[in-house]
Design an enzyme around this catalytic site. Sequence first.
Site, PDB file in Angstrom:
ATOM      1  N   HIS A 110       0.834  -1.202   0.000  1.00  0.00           N
ATOM      2  CA  HIS A 110       0.000   0.000   0.000  1.00  0.00           C
ATOM      3  C   HIS A 110       0.869   1.253   0.000  1.00  0.00           C
ATOM      4  O   HIS A 110       1.692   1.436   0.913  1.00  0.00           O
ATOM      5  CB  HIS A 110      -0.892  -0.037   1.248  1.00  0.00           C
ATOM      6  CG  HIS A 110      -1.861   1.095   1.338  1.00  0.00           C
ATOM      7  ND1 HIS A 110      -1.788   2.051   2.311  1.00  0.00           N
ATOM      8  CD2 HIS A 110      -2.924   1.418   0.566  1.00  0.00           C
ATOM      9  CE1 HIS A 110      -2.785   2.907   2.154  1.00  0.00           C
ATOM     10  NE2 HIS A 110      -3.486   2.553   1.103  1.00  0.00           N
TER      11      HIS A 110
ATOM     12  N   GLU B 254      -0.143  -0.728  -4.669  1.00  0.00           N
ATOM     13  CA  GLU B 254      -1.246   0.221  -4.720  1.00  0.00           C
ATOM     14  C   GLU B 254      -0.650   1.613  -4.697  1.00  0.00           C
ATOM     15  O   GLU B 254       0.238   1.896  -3.871  1.00  0.00           O
ATOM     16  CB  GLU B 254      -2.168   0.023  -3.509  1.00  0.00           C
ATOM     17  CG  GLU B 254      -3.448   0.839  -3.558  1.00  0.00           C
ATOM     18  CD  GLU B 254      -3.401   2.213  -2.879  1.00  0.00           C
ATOM     19  OE1 GLU B 254      -4.420   2.912  -2.897  1.00  0.00           O
ATOM     20  OE2 GLU B 254      -2.330   2.591  -2.329  1.00  0.00           O
TER      21      GLU B 254
ATOM     22  N   ASP C  58      -1.556   6.097  -5.584  1.00  0.00           N
ATOM     23  CA  ASP C  58      -2.590   7.125  -5.726  1.00  0.00           C
ATOM     24  C   ASP C  58      -2.120   8.130  -6.766  1.00  0.00           C
ATOM     25  O   ASP C  58      -0.944   8.508  -6.770  1.00  0.00           O
ATOM     26  CB  ASP C  58      -2.769   7.854  -4.390  1.00  0.00           C
ATOM     27  CG  ASP C  58      -3.000   6.898  -3.249  1.00  0.00           C
ATOM     28  OD1 ASP C  58      -4.106   6.366  -3.147  1.00  0.00           O
ATOM     29  OD2 ASP C  58      -2.052   6.666  -2.454  1.00  0.00           O
TER      30      ASP C  58
ATOM     31  N   HIS D 201      -0.423  10.775  -2.391  1.00  0.00           N
ATOM     32  CA  HIS D 201      -1.725  10.462  -1.795  1.00  0.00           C
ATOM     33  C   HIS D 201      -2.639  11.668  -1.635  1.00  0.00           C
ATOM     34  O   HIS D 201      -3.803  11.652  -2.019  1.00  0.00           O
ATOM     35  CB  HIS D 201      -1.535   9.792  -0.424  1.00  0.00           C
ATOM     36  CG  HIS D 201      -2.836   9.434   0.213  1.00  0.00           C
ATOM     37  ND1 HIS D 201      -3.506  10.288   1.075  1.00  0.00           N
ATOM     38  CD2 HIS D 201      -3.628   8.346   0.092  1.00  0.00           C
ATOM     39  CE1 HIS D 201      -4.643   9.726   1.460  1.00  0.00           C
ATOM     40  NE2 HIS D 201      -4.747   8.544   0.886  1.00  0.00           N
TER      41      HIS D 201
ATOM     42  N   GLU E 294      -5.131   4.012  -7.852  1.00  0.00           N
ATOM     43  CA  GLU E 294      -6.320   4.674  -7.291  1.00  0.00           C
ATOM     44  C   GLU E 294      -6.409   6.091  -7.850  1.00  0.00           C
ATOM     45  O   GLU E 294      -5.531   6.930  -7.625  1.00  0.00           O
ATOM     46  CB  GLU E 294      -6.276   4.720  -5.753  1.00  0.00           C
ATOM     47  CG  GLU E 294      -7.563   5.356  -5.248  1.00  0.00           C
ATOM     48  CD  GLU E 294      -7.599   5.693  -3.771  1.00  0.00           C
ATOM     49  OE1 GLU E 294      -6.791   5.156  -2.980  1.00  0.00           O
ATOM     50  OE2 GLU E 294      -8.455   6.514  -3.416  1.00  0.00           O
TER      51      GLU E 294
HETATM   52  O1  G3P Z   1      -6.910   1.714  -2.134  1.00  0.00           O
HETATM   53  C1  G3P Z   1      -7.137   1.456  -0.794  1.00  0.00           C
HETATM   54  C2  G3P Z   1      -6.778   2.612   0.091  1.00  0.00           C
HETATM   55  O2  G3P Z   1      -5.574   3.144  -0.356  1.00  0.00           O
HETATM   56  C3  G3P Z   1      -7.814   3.689   0.118  1.00  0.00           C
HETATM   57  O3  G3P Z   1      -7.575   4.648   1.097  1.00  0.00           O
HETATM   58  O4  G3P Z   1      -6.832   6.863   1.872  1.00  0.00           O
HETATM   59  O5  G3P Z   1      -5.230   5.000   1.849  1.00  0.00           O
HETATM   60  O6  G3P Z   1      -5.970   6.026  -0.275  1.00  0.00           O
HETATM   61  P1  G3P Z   1      -6.341   5.676   1.131  1.00  0.00           P
HETATM   62 CA    CA Z   2      -4.993   4.719  -1.949  1.00  0.00          CA
END
Ligand code: G3P
Ligand code: CA
Length: 255
Positions: free
Chosen positions: A8, A35, A37, A50, A117
């Site tokens: 993540h 993952e 952003d 993020h 994301e």
């Molecule tokens: O994609 C899962 C998670 O990353 C969503 O929440 O705030 O960590 O981007 P956040």
């Molecule tokens: Ca995310």
Amino acid sequence: MQTKIYGHRGAMGEYPENTMLAFKKAIEAGVDGLEIDVHLTRDGEVVVIHDEQVDRTTDGRGAVKDMDLRTLKGLSAGSEFEDFVNYDADTWIGERIPTLDEVMGLVGQHDIELNIELKTNVFEYEGIEQRVHDIVKNHNYSNKVIYSSFHMPSILRMKAIDPEARIAWLTDKVPLWPIDHMEELALEALHISYKAILKNPGRIAGVEDRIRVWTVNETGDAARLLSHGVETLMTNYPERMMALSRTQQKKIEHI
Ligand code: G3P
Ligand code: CA
């Protein structure tokens, strides 16, 4: 089916989030995917960070949408994390906000999945879906990329751009009929908060293999989720979760 592990924001529990350093460390740990952003800069570049603002994760101030790539590249994406155990000024201060193109270049060398994301739930970032799609296509990596968003229209736009796109809706609740959402909206999967799943595991019965959960950092929670057979766990601690996953797999092989 063995549950996959995604790093993540790379490995944000131990390395500066959404940096090439964190992505490399997660890959070294053996993750099945990353993952990340994405946001759009003032000059239309897709960057991996993020927050809408650079304030928390860099030494700069301001909104990504108001800055051009050149300015963003002048910021350190590692210097704000000096309280991390692994902090190493010599390498961390030099970390920059990566472009999606740079991340794709790394991921493509390792044959892993990439969950992008789309952070379109605060600012619209008009045209971001097309820009992201084009970068992924240029790298010939479409079949390994999953697009997710809390903002449903964004993933539906991606599907309209590319009917083969793998899309997933991000939510912190388990919908009443998960399969109805997935079939009606052509979602490959739902990306659901692990807390919601642990409160109500019965609701994903029969569709566990289309459920990815975020963000699981404690091994106790992870062990329960592995026993429910979810498709993927996203974690800030890839090494820890890879070790757990290997242990669980050995146990299964000995049964
Ligand atoms: O994609 C899962 C998670 O990353 C969503 O929440 O705030 O960590 O981007 P956040
Ligand atoms: Ca995310």
